[in-house]
Design a protein around this motif. Structure first.
Motif, PDB file in Angstrom:
ATOM      1  N   ALA A  30       6.857   2.962   1.231  1.00  0.00           N
ATOM      2  CA  ALA A  30       8.028   3.027   2.099  1.00  0.00           C
ATOM      3  C   ALA A  30       7.702   3.704   3.423  1.00  0.00           C
ATOM      4  O   ALA A  30       8.398   3.496   4.416  1.00  0.00           O
ATOM      5  CB  ALA A  30       9.155   3.773   1.386  1.00  0.00           C
ATOM      6  N   ASN A  31       6.651   4.508   3.466  1.00  0.00           N
ATOM      7  CA  ASN A  31       6.277   5.257   4.676  1.00  0.00           C
ATOM      8  C   ASN A  31       4.870   4.917   5.134  1.00  0.00           C
ATOM      9  O   ASN A  31       4.141   5.780   5.608  1.00  0.00           O
ATOM     10  CB  ASN A  31       6.377   6.761   4.415  1.00  0.00           C
ATOM     11  CG  ASN A  31       7.778   7.185   4.099  1.00  0.00           C
ATOM     12  OD1 ASN A  31       8.698   6.860   4.828  1.00  0.00           O
ATOM     13  ND2 ASN A  31       7.943   7.898   3.005  1.00  0.00           N
ATOM     14  N   GLN A  32       4.497   3.670   5.020  1.00  0.00           N
ATOM     15  CA  GLN A  32       3.126   3.268   5.307  1.00  0.00           C
ATOM     16  C   GLN A  32       2.719   3.566   6.753  1.00  0.00           C
ATOM     17  O   GLN A  32       1.600   4.004   7.003  1.00  0.00           O
ATOM     18  CB  GLN A  32       2.936   1.788   5.009  1.00  0.00           C
ATOM     19  CG  GLN A  32       1.486   1.369   5.000  1.00  0.00           C
ATOM     20  CD  GLN A  32       1.299  -0.023   4.445  1.00  0.00           C
ATOM     21  OE1 GLN A  32       2.257  -0.694   4.095  1.00  0.00           O
ATOM     22  NE2 GLN A  32       0.072  -0.454   4.358  1.00  0.00           N
ATOM     23  N   GLU A  33       3.614   3.367   7.701  1.00  0.00           N
ATOM     24  CA  GLU A  33       3.293   3.646   9.102  1.00  0.00           C
ATOM     25  C   GLU A  33       3.008   5.134   9.297  1.00  0.00           C
ATOM     26  O   GLU A  33       2.094   5.517  10.021  1.00  0.00           O
ATOM     27  CB  GLU A  33       4.434   3.216  10.032  1.00  0.00           C
ATOM     28  CG  GLU A  33       4.664   1.716  10.074  1.00  0.00           C
ATOM     29  CD  GLU A  33       5.494   1.219   8.891  1.00  0.00           C
ATOM     30  OE1 GLU A  33       6.287   2.006   8.329  1.00  0.00           O
ATOM     31  OE2 GLU A  33       5.328   0.053   8.521  1.00  0.00           O
ATOM     32  N   LEU A  34       3.811   5.969   8.664  1.00  0.00           N
ATOM     33  CA  LEU A  34       3.624   7.414   8.755  1.00  0.00           C
ATOM     34  C   LEU A  34       2.280   7.819   8.146  1.00  0.00           C
ATOM     35  O   LEU A  34       1.552   8.642   8.709  1.00  0.00           O
ATOM     36  CB  LEU A  34       4.765   8.144   8.054  1.00  0.00           C
ATOM     37  CG  LEU A  34       4.800   9.658   8.145  1.00  0.00           C
ATOM     38  CD1 LEU A  34       4.991  10.096   9.596  1.00  0.00           C
ATOM     39  CD2 LEU A  34       5.921  10.216   7.285  1.00  0.00           C
ATOM     40  N   ILE A  35       1.935   7.233   7.014  1.00  0.00           N
ATOM     41  CA  ILE A  35       0.665   7.520   6.351  1.00  0.00           C
ATOM     42  C   ILE A  35      -0.495   7.109   7.249  1.00  0.00           C
ATOM     43  O   ILE A  35      -1.458   7.862   7.414  1.00  0.00           O
ATOM     44  CB  ILE A  35       0.572   6.795   4.985  1.00  0.00           C
ATOM     45  CG1 ILE A  35       1.685   7.246   4.050  1.00  0.00           C
ATOM     46  CG2 ILE A  35      -0.799   6.987   4.366  1.00  0.00           C
ATOM     47  CD1 ILE A  35       1.666   8.717   3.720  1.00  0.00           C
ATOM     48  N   SER A  39      -3.409   9.647   8.563  1.00  0.00           N
ATOM     49  CA  SER A  39      -4.579   9.513   7.698  1.00  0.00           C
ATOM     50  C   SER A  39      -5.851   9.988   8.393  1.00  0.00           C
ATOM     51  O   SER A  39      -6.725  10.582   7.747  1.00  0.00           O
ATOM     52  CB  SER A  39      -4.733   8.078   7.202  1.00  0.00           C
ATOM     53  OG  SER A  39      -4.995   7.207   8.284  1.00  0.00           O
ATOM     54  N   HIS A  40      -5.981   9.748   9.683  1.00  0.00           N
ATOM     55  CA  HIS A  40      -7.174  10.193  10.415  1.00  0.00           C
ATOM     56  C   HIS A  40      -7.246  11.719  10.415  1.00  0.00           C
ATOM     57  O   HIS A  40      -8.307  12.288  10.164  1.00  0.00           O
ATOM     58  CB  HIS A  40      -7.147   9.651  11.839  1.00  0.00           C
ATOM     59  CG  HIS A  40      -8.379   9.988  12.631  1.00  0.00           C
ATOM     60  ND1 HIS A  40      -9.602   9.414  12.359  1.00  0.00           N
ATOM     61  CD2 HIS A  40      -8.580  10.836  13.659  1.00  0.00           C
ATOM     62  CE1 HIS A  40     -10.493   9.906  13.193  1.00  0.00           C
ATOM     63  NE2 HIS A  40      -9.899  10.772  13.999  1.00  0.00           N
TER      64      HIS A  40
END
Length: 73
Positions: A30-35, A39-40
């Motif tokens: 649900a929060n893939q963009e945030l992840i 992530s970097h």
């Protein structure tokens, strides 16, 4: 341990893990963009923490080795 007890504990533990991992996957999905955004930074943090742990391990290992060689003579 008897087989029935072992099987029940294994099923209970597996059920807990599957539930937790499914929930984490749902939240991340649900929060893939945030992840992806963080992530970097998380990778850099993991690398730095790993390097610090390695440095402490090497220092402790050298210290133990020196103590053993000093005590042996």
């Amino acid at each position: 341990m008897n087989h029935v007890k072992f099987t029940l504990y294994t099923l209970l533990g597996a059920g807990i893990w599957v539930t937790i991992l499914t929930w984490i996957g749902y939240v991340i999905g649900a929060n893939q963009e945030l992840i992806m955004q963080y992530s970097h930074q998380a990778l850099i943090g993991v690398v730095i923490v790993s390097m610090v742990i390695i440095v402490f391990y090497i220092r402790a290992h050298k210290k133990r080795k020196q103590q053993r060689s000093a005590g042996g003579h």
